[in-house]
Design an enzyme around this catalytic site. Structure first.
Site, PDB file in Angstrom:
ATOM      1  CG  ASN A   1      -8.989  -4.139  -3.341  1.00 19.64           C
ATOM      2  OD1 ASN A   1      -8.102  -3.358  -3.612  1.00 19.64           O
ATOM      3  ND2 ASN A   1      -9.022  -4.829  -2.222  1.00 19.64           N
TER       4      ASN A   1
ATOM      5  CB  ILE B   1      -1.990  -0.888  -7.548  1.00 16.28           C
ATOM      6  CG1 ILE B   1      -1.488  -0.204  -8.822  1.00 16.28           C
ATOM      7  CG2 ILE B   1      -3.437  -0.483  -7.254  1.00 16.28           C
ATOM      8  CD1 ILE B   1      -2.278  -0.545 -10.076  1.00 16.28           C
ATOM      9  N   PRO B   2      -1.596  -0.480  -3.959  1.00 16.26           N
ATOM     10  CG  PRO B   2      -1.644   1.275  -2.419  1.00 16.26           C
ATOM     11  CD  PRO B   2      -1.495   0.979  -3.890  1.00 16.26           C
ATOM     12  CB  CYS B   3      -5.268  -4.230  -3.525  1.00 16.77           C
ATOM     13  SG  CYS B   3      -4.099  -5.533  -3.897  1.00 16.77           S
ATOM     14  CG  HIS B   4      -0.921  -4.107   0.880  1.00 16.17           C
ATOM     15  ND1 HIS B   4      -0.406  -3.707  -0.346  1.00 16.17           N
ATOM     16  CD2 HIS B   4      -0.331  -3.338   1.815  1.00 16.17           C
ATOM     17  CE1 HIS B   4       0.479  -2.745  -0.142  1.00 16.17           C
ATOM     18  NE2 HIS B   4       0.544  -2.496   1.167  1.00 16.17           N
TER      19      HIS B   4
END
Length: 157
Positions: A110, A119-122
């Protein structure tokens, strides 16, 4: 590889990609001037990110080409399934990948996500709802989660 610098509420973003897709969206720590010309292969990404920041886009329709190991790509694919305005935990991600014991490896993958925001790693937080690390900085993670929150905070004064 084509690159473009754009201004955002979170500072300058560098977008990289080619005909195979977007390979990176990176936060620059120093403010840099916005690119004057946007390469054709990056125009859609620039437009969609601007729409996202303007509050007019909740998902991205872009060809992505992140470079990483097979496991990292599996994690990044899993991240892409987290809906706008929602969060998940590292533990839940590991379970979704089929093995709760891969939690540390999933967290590491991640953190190596090369395509921020898209790519919404948040959207991954601690199991206790804590703000865990974010390669772009915790302040950016908080901003992104607030930006995506279905509940808008109003000032009392």
């Amino acid at each position: 590889m084509n690159q473009v610098l754009i201004a955002s509420p979170l500072g300058t973003l560098e977008i990289s990609g080619d005909l195979n897709g977007i390979s990176a969206v990176t936060f620059l720590e120093e403010e840099s001037p916005q690119s004057e010309k946007i390469p054709d292969v990056l125009k859609t990404a620039v437009i969609q990110l601007q729409e996202y920041f303007d509050g007019n886009r909740t998902d991205f329709k872009l060809k992505l080409n992140p470079q990483g190991t097979d496991f990292q790509k599996r994690v990044w694919q899993e991240l892409s399934q987290i809906p706008f305005g929602k969060t998940t935990s590292y533990l839940q991600m590991a379970k979704n990948l089929g093995d709760p014991k891969v939690i540390r490896a999933a967290a590491s993958a991640n953190g190596k996500n090369p395509i921020a925001i898209i790519i919404p790693c948040h959207r991954v937080i601690g199991s206790d709802q804590s703000m865990t690390g974010y390669a772009g900085g915790i302040w950016r993670k908080k901003w992104l989660l607030a930006h995506e929150s279905p509940v808008t905070q109003q000032s009392l004064f």
